[in-house]
Design an enzyme around this catalytic site. Structure first.
Site, short mmCIF file in Angstrom:
data_model
loop_
_atom_site.label_atom_id
_atom_site.label_comp_id
_atom_site.label_asym_id
_atom_site.label_seq_id
_atom_site.Cartn_x
_atom_site.Cartn_y
_atom_site.Cartn_z
N GLU A 76 -1.11 -3.74 11.70
CA GLU A 76 -0.35 -3.36 10.51
C GLU A 76 1.08 -3.87 10.66
OE1 GLU A 76 -0.96 0.54 8.05
OE2 GLU A 76 0.66 0.88 9.48
N HIS B 119 2.96 -4.81 4.09
CA HIS B 119 2.82 -5.35 5.44
C HIS B 119 2.25 -6.77 5.40
CE1 HIS B 119 3.55 -1.44 7.27
NE2 HIS B 119 2.64 -0.90 6.48
N HIS C 258 0.85 -1.20 0.00
CA HIS C 258 0.00 0.00 0.00
C HIS C 258 0.88 1.25 0.00
CE1 HIS C 258 -0.48 1.21 4.55
NE2 HIS C 258 0.75 0.84 4.29
N ASP D 154 -5.35 -10.35 -0.11
CA ASP D 154 -4.05 -11.01 0.02
C ASP D 154 -3.23 -10.92 -1.26
OD1 ASP D 154 -2.12 -12.46 1.44
OD2 ASP D 154 -2.74 -14.30 0.42
N HIS D 155 -1.96 -10.56 -1.10
CA HIS D 155 -1.03 -10.43 -2.22
C HIS D 155 -1.52 -9.40 -3.25
CE1 HIS D 155 0.96 -13.87 -0.44
NE2 HIS D 155 1.98 -13.64 -1.22
N CYS E 11 5.67 6.58 4.48
CA CYS E 11 4.51 5.75 4.10
C CYS E 11 3.88 6.21 2.79
CB CYS E 11 3.45 5.77 5.19
SG CYS E 11 4.03 5.03 6.73
N HIS F 13 5.09 0.33 -0.19
CA HIS F 13 5.76 -0.58 0.73
C HIS F 13 4.67 -1.58 1.14
CE1 HIS F 13 3.77 2.29 3.36
NE2 HIS F 13 3.86 1.42 4.33
#
Lengths: 136, 136, 136, 136, 136, 136
Positions: free
Chosen positions: B125, B42, B15, B80-81, B34, B40
């Site tokens: 996070e 998580h 994100h 996811d992913h 961020c 980047h």
């Protein structure tokens, strides 16, 4: 000043989810592999939270040694290395779901701990499934 | 008897925190590293808590298999992913902060879970930053 | 007396697994959803182990402050909140699998830490997947 | 939309539980080995929860960098690697139980954080004992 | 078949890093805030690994009850809620770094456990710093 | 370059430690409450480590999807929600200690994973007790 004090404990036990008054098919339909007649088991991790006033003299909400002792005598010695269905009287007629185990733990501790305190029971059946009960 | 039942899940995503209607300077000033335009990411750890009455027949608050399925279909498969900003429709115009992701998760599950239940979403996070949202 | 001293650190990053010289089909076939062109990401948890003699004067194998500083300057500042593929020079032509990231970390620290010490890098891509590399 | 945002921090400290106005016997009777005159110590793990409205512009409840800074300046720098009884002014006349430490932390942060936010302090004295205080 | 069996334990203690034969300046220069004359402290988490043959009759490498008892009598009762520098004889003249504490633990257990077994001591001073010693 | 890649998994099971050819007294003397004829149980947490060369083309030591599939088919489906003594053929005549379970897991995976790889099995019976087996 009112605060929650928490103590972690643990016990290992076997159990089986089922109702005696249901057919095997019904038990499997609702409880799946958790109704295995040969049992399976868990490392239950327990957090007991006790909420009360901070005693201005000691700085304690409750004497943790006493709380540890209650958890030990009422829960660990009663449940650890036991088959919950077969050997723990509270589950003779009560399905030992995490929910019901938490309620039984809450009720057993409620008898030991002064009613000026609120009690909250958090019970991890696995690191991924847990329940929280506070007597509501 | 009313109780909270919790289930842990997880998803990994990229994100970037930023507002399209802000200048780069403004985005960096508020969102710092961020707001890196290259993204980047998580490992989001999610705990969904569902509060309701314990069914006296089954000893369950909710069928955990169903809760797992809802989390899988609504959240894991959707997030996811993925790149949250680019590939998840809810974040096309919404900044994917932990707060906003938790609200989106809550709303998606709210549509699937009967309103007799309360829902609480805890979203990590990182192991050091997390948010808790219950629909307030 | 020889001993391993370990320090934990962490960084968050986006990445994508793929080879530029492969077709999209080949990348998806081998790397699955990890080859998402829009990236996904992780909270990488890093444990750096340094093995050496205990200095009889200080009782230290290595000055942990220095080890922390090396990890900070070489790894955290270089990787944290970055897109590994796009922004970290070591991965311009190297697929940022957990294995390759661990090797890159090991090599970067190897240049900073006296060769009388052995170095071991443990890198958690998620709490469920991790690699251990010691320069073999 | 109102939500809790949490940040984890930590500090290591020595302490001793006792009251200056009590005899040694009384201190041992109530505080046991925790009243050791030579002190013992803990790795305190702290979670600060801040509850407030999500800012619709940023998607943040609070700027986490500011929260981190408050925790660092008010708590970590004041308590870390200290003897709480001897070196932290708030405990000169106050018994540094987990309960009292949590109250002191809460009060220190309360002065820094706007009163539109609620604050909750969770303090782990050990992985097995912790307290939660929200200013009640 | 040879295997490592591990048991986790813990103790809380105060300590100070310093050498009596050094000046205060020298101690601060090398040990920083860890040389605070008023002490600080930790929750030490200990993992003792014992490697040996699996007994084909019992299926045990070692009787865990005995291992627990050795850890309790030799380590927990000797170190827990103590000031390591002042109250633990092994550290009267030995700087209680994590490295030296691990060596002392290893030596104490080595006297109790048959030499057909290898012993490995992992000692967490904090969740972020730990050492591993196996008698090399 | 040779490296260890690790994957975490888990299963819940009931078991009982005992030898059929021993008297009850002998079983209790050696296995204590773990020999409860009604069984107890655990959440077993499993880490499988596979050591091999990093493939320079993919950057993988092993395809984690395949490793996950082997763990799922060979271990999770065979052991999860089972009574190890009664329902898992390998323990019909073998005492299901953590040591023996780890050996059985290692042997089952050894048949599936190419012998150019080394295999290491870490099995947590509880968060406090675990074993490590590498085929020695």
């Amino acid at each position: 000043m009112r605060m929650k004090v928490c103590r972690r404990a643990h016990f290992n036990a076997a159990h089986r989810l089922y109702r005696k008054d249901w057919s095997d098919e019904q038990n499997v339909a609702i409880f799946g592999k958790c109704s295995n007649p040969n049992y399976h088991g868990h490392n239950y991790e327990l957090i007991v939270g006790v909420t009360g006033e901070v005693d201005p003299e000691t700085g304690f909400v409750i004497d943790l040694k006493k709380l540890k002792d209650y958890i030990k005598s009422e829960i660990e010695e009663a449940f650890d290395h036991k088959n919950l269905n077969e050997e723990v009287v509270e589950f003779k007629e009560l399905n030992p779901t995490a929910e019901n185990i938490a309620i039984v733990i809450w009720k057993k501790l409620r008898k030991k701990i002064d009613t000026t305190y609120d009690i909250e029971v958090t019970l991890y059946e696995t690191p991924r499934n847990f329940v929280v009960y506070n007597g509501e």
